[in-house]
Design a protein around this motif. Structure first.
Motif, PDB file in Angstrom:
ATOM      1  N   THR A  99       0.858  -1.185   0.000  1.00  0.00           N
ATOM      2  CA  THR A  99       0.000   0.000   0.000  1.00  0.00           C
ATOM      3  C   THR A  99       0.890   1.230   0.000  1.00  0.00           C
ATOM      4  O   THR A  99       1.742   1.392   0.879  1.00  0.00           O
ATOM      5  CB  THR A  99      -0.919   0.021   1.232  1.00  0.00           C
ATOM      6  OG1 THR A  99      -1.742  -1.158   1.223  1.00  0.00           O
ATOM      7  CG2 THR A  99      -1.822   1.248   1.207  1.00  0.00           C
ATOM      8  N   SER A 117      -3.362   8.154  -9.543  1.00  0.00           N
ATOM      9  CA  SER A 117      -3.579   7.789 -10.948  1.00  0.00           C
ATOM     10  C   SER A 117      -2.392   8.186 -11.817  1.00  0.00           C
ATOM     11  O   SER A 117      -2.161   7.581 -12.871  1.00  0.00           O
ATOM     12  CB  SER A 117      -4.867   8.430 -11.478  1.00  0.00           C
ATOM     13  OG  SER A 117      -4.768   9.839 -11.483  1.00  0.00           O
ATOM     14  N   GLU A 157      -4.691  -2.557 -18.589  1.00  0.00           N
ATOM     15  CA  GLU A 157      -4.492  -2.254 -17.181  1.00  0.00           C
ATOM     16  C   GLU A 157      -3.970  -3.469 -16.429  1.00  0.00           C
ATOM     17  O   GLU A 157      -4.489  -4.583 -16.594  1.00  0.00           O
ATOM     18  CB  GLU A 157      -5.796  -1.766 -16.549  1.00  0.00           C
ATOM     19  CG  GLU A 157      -6.310  -0.474 -17.155  1.00  0.00           C
ATOM     20  CD  GLU A 157      -7.574   0.029 -16.475  1.00  0.00           C
ATOM     21  OE1 GLU A 157      -8.095  -0.694 -15.581  1.00  0.00           O
ATOM     22  OE2 GLU A 157      -8.052   1.124 -16.821  1.00  0.00           O
ATOM     23  N   SER A 159      -3.697  -5.945 -13.547  1.00  0.00           N
ATOM     24  CA  SER A 159      -4.655  -6.365 -12.522  1.00  0.00           C
ATOM     25  C   SER A 159      -4.122  -6.132 -11.115  1.00  0.00           C
ATOM     26  O   SER A 159      -4.900  -6.054 -10.152  1.00  0.00           O
ATOM     27  CB  SER A 159      -5.013  -7.847 -12.703  1.00  0.00           C
ATOM     28  OG  SER A 159      -3.846  -8.659 -12.612  1.00  0.00           O
ATOM     29  N   LYS A 162      -4.397  -0.972  -8.081  1.00  0.00           N
ATOM     30  CA  LYS A 162      -5.726  -0.531  -7.662  1.00  0.00           C
ATOM     31  C   LYS A 162      -5.626   0.833  -6.992  1.00  0.00           C
ATOM     32  O   LYS A 162      -4.882   1.004  -6.018  1.00  0.00           O
ATOM     33  CB  LYS A 162      -6.354  -1.535  -6.693  1.00  0.00           C
ATOM     34  CG  LYS A 162      -7.742  -1.140  -6.206  1.00  0.00           C
ATOM     35  CD  LYS A 162      -8.299  -2.146  -5.209  1.00  0.00           C
ATOM     36  CE  LYS A 162      -9.679  -1.712  -4.715  1.00  0.00           C
ATOM     37  NZ  LYS A 162     -10.200  -2.676  -3.705  1.00  0.00           N
ATOM     38  N   ILE A 164      -6.964   3.545  -4.583  1.00  0.00           N
ATOM     39  CA  ILE A 164      -7.829   3.575  -3.407  1.00  0.00           C
ATOM     40  C   ILE A 164      -8.431   4.968  -3.233  1.00  0.00           C
ATOM     41  O   ILE A 164      -9.629   5.113  -3.002  1.00  0.00           O
ATOM     42  CB  ILE A 164      -7.041   3.153  -2.154  1.00  0.00           C
ATOM     43  CG1 ILE A 164      -6.566   1.698  -2.322  1.00  0.00           C
ATOM     44  CG2 ILE A 164      -7.890   3.316  -0.890  1.00  0.00           C
ATOM     45  CD1 ILE A 164      -5.645   1.221  -1.229  1.00  0.00           C
ATOM     46  N   PHE A 169      -2.644   4.094  -3.466  1.00  0.00           N
ATOM     47  CA  PHE A 169      -2.911   2.973  -4.368  1.00  0.00           C
ATOM     48  C   PHE A 169      -2.247   1.714  -3.843  1.00  0.00           C
ATOM     49  O   PHE A 169      -1.319   1.776  -3.023  1.00  0.00           O
ATOM     50  CB  PHE A 169      -2.489   3.278  -5.808  1.00  0.00           C
ATOM     51  CG  PHE A 169      -1.016   3.471  -6.055  1.00  0.00           C
ATOM     52  CD1 PHE A 169      -0.249   2.478  -6.665  1.00  0.00           C
ATOM     53  CD2 PHE A 169      -0.387   4.675  -5.745  1.00  0.00           C
ATOM     54  CE1 PHE A 169       1.103   2.663  -6.932  1.00  0.00           C
ATOM     55  CE2 PHE A 169       0.960   4.883  -6.013  1.00  0.00           C
ATOM     56  CZ  PHE A 169       1.710   3.873  -6.610  1.00  0.00           C
TER      57      PHE A 169
END
Length: 540
Positions: A99, A117, A157, A159, A162, A164, A169
């Motif tokens: 994280t 992003s 993308e 997998s 992610k 958050i 992220f």
């Protein structure tokens, strides 16, 4: 902004501030602002590609990218230990799921914010196979990479990524990899602004980063000009106004310019400046000799069947008198390589190459005769850096030992040299080498010798080596991983797709106006600590 404003005030009763004091303060402020607005000139070579982090893997482009961008972590300019930069925290409980939380206040040079992003989109773009990004394999640990990276993939993308929230992220790897946080200062992991995805062509013409310097202009084969970005959010704001990376086709010209104070910084001096300690006379108190995280090698184009027999490759390695070469060309300023991983890298083992990395003329001739190689041997390199003399000395050693003609074939520029490598047009044994992207044994092995790796330009492939590297990366502890990496290194050296020549040290030089000069472990000037002296100062 670091510069202070000039004092413009009348004397106050009892304050002790006189007109003379005010004038002195104004003069000092003017001097400070002049120093902090100074543009320093820095020796460079023409980058191979547009200045996109995920598409830049050669030294000429990487040092420009490093000034334009800042990653999640950065590396200490003295010992290369990693520390958080854009990242506020990088947390994991199992070395597989991470994280990542970003600090507040970071912006790109167009004023847009650096968000989660910005990293996730950049990594997805770099990994996507049809985009043909040269640094894509640095992202290979992330879950979903193989699917996204295939040449015709329609999956864009990863997998394992992610988002958050705007500042957080999560990254899921395909297997545990304890070295992953160390890798995050590598340029392949830098963020990209929305402007890149909206118009890549416009971005290539005017790159937009988040680093301490922003792009001003570029004239190919001449220079790349950057200026300090005063909204830079790092805690290491530079004290200079900008950097002019000047492109030189001949290192001798750069050396003469730094001696004459026409160039401010030179990463590496020509070999002939070492002869008779000439550099001490030319550049008193203006040089620094240090080892760094690099190795000089030569490699084989293994897609050419002439080089298929490992006995040929081993014979050439043992035909090279490394000690004689270093003494003759570099006056003893380099260290003969005994393996593929340089000193000061965690997990390194000494003498991994054994006899294969030692001058053994009798054994070299025996192997050469057994392999049945016919014809002459060619070595090649770009010559806009000081490569010709030592490559020609290798040829002389090979000819003397093996009794076969060896000649050096020059390629004018690094850009053309890299183009031929990437196009697999090389037919000669070529100059190679590695300067760490990040300070890890993994970077000196997986990035170069894994099948299909970004910098595996010679086409080496050994499934047993791939298996050892994979096992090392997913080992439960760093120490267990180091043992497996060392096994992989010995296996690679037996195959000898690349011949280690020396571990790198460099003699850098600078102009009389530079102060606080710190060459970093990646053979680059630390742009965050260097300063410019007042006119007429003592260079010592």
């Amino acid at each position: 902004m670091r510069s202070s404003r000039a004092v413009r005030t009348a004397e106050l009763p009892g304050s002790g501030v006189t007109d003379a004091t005010t004038r002195d303060a104004a003069t000092n402020d003017t001097t400070t602002r002049a120093r902090e607005s100074a543009i320093i000139s820095y020796h460079g070579t023409e980058p191979e590609n547009a200045l996109i982090p995920g598409h830049t893997t050669e030294s000429g482009g990487v040092k420009v990218i490093a000034a334009l961008f800042r990653g999640l972590v950065s590396y200490d300019p003295v010992d290369a230990h990693p520390r958080n930069a854009v990242a506020e925290s990088i947390e994991t409980a199992d070395s597989r799921i991470f994280t990542i939380r970003l600090k507040r206040g970071w912006t790109f040079h167009d004023g847009t914010p650096v968000t989660a992003s910005s990293f996730v989109n950049a990594w997805n773009y770099t990994a996507h196979g049809p985009n043909m990004m040269q640094a894509a394999s640095f992202l290979s640990h992330i879950e979903g990479f193989d699917e996204v990276n295939s040449p015709g993939s329609t999956v864009r993308e990863l997998s394992g990524l992610k988002i958050i929230d705007d500042r957080t992220f999560a990254v899921t790897l395909s297997a545990p990899f304890s070295e992953f946080p160390v890798t995050l200062g590598c340029s392949a992991f830098f963020p990209l602004p929305d402007a890149f995805f909206e118009d890549r062509e416009a971005f290539e013409a005017h790159p937009i980063g988040n680093g301490a310097f922003s792009f001003v202009s570029r004239e190919r084969e001449k220079n790349i000009l950057l200026k300090r970005y005063d909204e830079y959010a790092g805690d290491d704001m530079p004290s200079i106004g900008g950097v002019d990376f000047r492109i030189y086709a001949d290192l001798a010209d750069a050396y003469h310019d730094v001696v004459a104070d026409e160039l401010d910084y030179l990463d590496v001096t020509p070999f002939w400046a070492l002869e008779g300690d000439r550099y001490l006379k030319d550049l008193p108190n203006r040089t620094h000799d240090r080892t760094y995280l690099g190795i000089q090698t030569i490699s084989f184009p293994l897609y050419d069947p002439r080089y298929a027999d490992p006995r040929l490759r081993q014979a050439i390695s043992m035909a090279i008198d490394r000690v004689k070469l270093i003494d003759k060309i570099f006056q003893g300023h380099q260290v003969p390589a005994d393996g593929l991983v340089p000193p000061a890298i965690s997990g390194r083992a000494e003498n991994q190459g054994g006899e294969l990395c030692a001058y053994s003329p009798g054994r070299a001739r025996e192997l050469f005769e057994a392999c049945g190689f016919a014809g002459h041997i060619e070595l090649t390199s770009n010559i806009d850096s000081p490569n010709r003399p030592w490559m020609e000395e290798i040829c002389a050693s090979v000819t003397e030992t093996l009794g076969v003609p060896c000649r050096f074939v020059a390629i004018p520029t690094l850009g053309e040299f890299r183009r031929r490598l990437n196009a697999r047009e090389m037919t000669a044994v070529f100059r190679s080498g590695w300067v760490a992207d990040y300070p890890s044994i993994e970077n000196f092995l997986s990035s170069i010798y894994r099948t299909g790796a970004a910098d595996n330009v010679g086409g080496y492939s050994n499934p047993a080596v791939d298996a050892l590297l994979s096992a090392a990366e997913s080992a439960p502890t760093r120490e267990r991983g180091w043992d497996l990496y060392q096994q992989a290194e010995r296996a690679i050296l037996r195959d000898m797709p690349t011949i280690p020549i020396w571990f790198q040290s460099t003699l850098s030089a600078w102009s009389t106006r530079l102060r606080d000069v710190q060459p970093n472990p990646f053979r680059e000037l630390d742009l965050y600590s260097v300063t410019v002296a007042e006119s007429g100062g003592d260079p010592g």
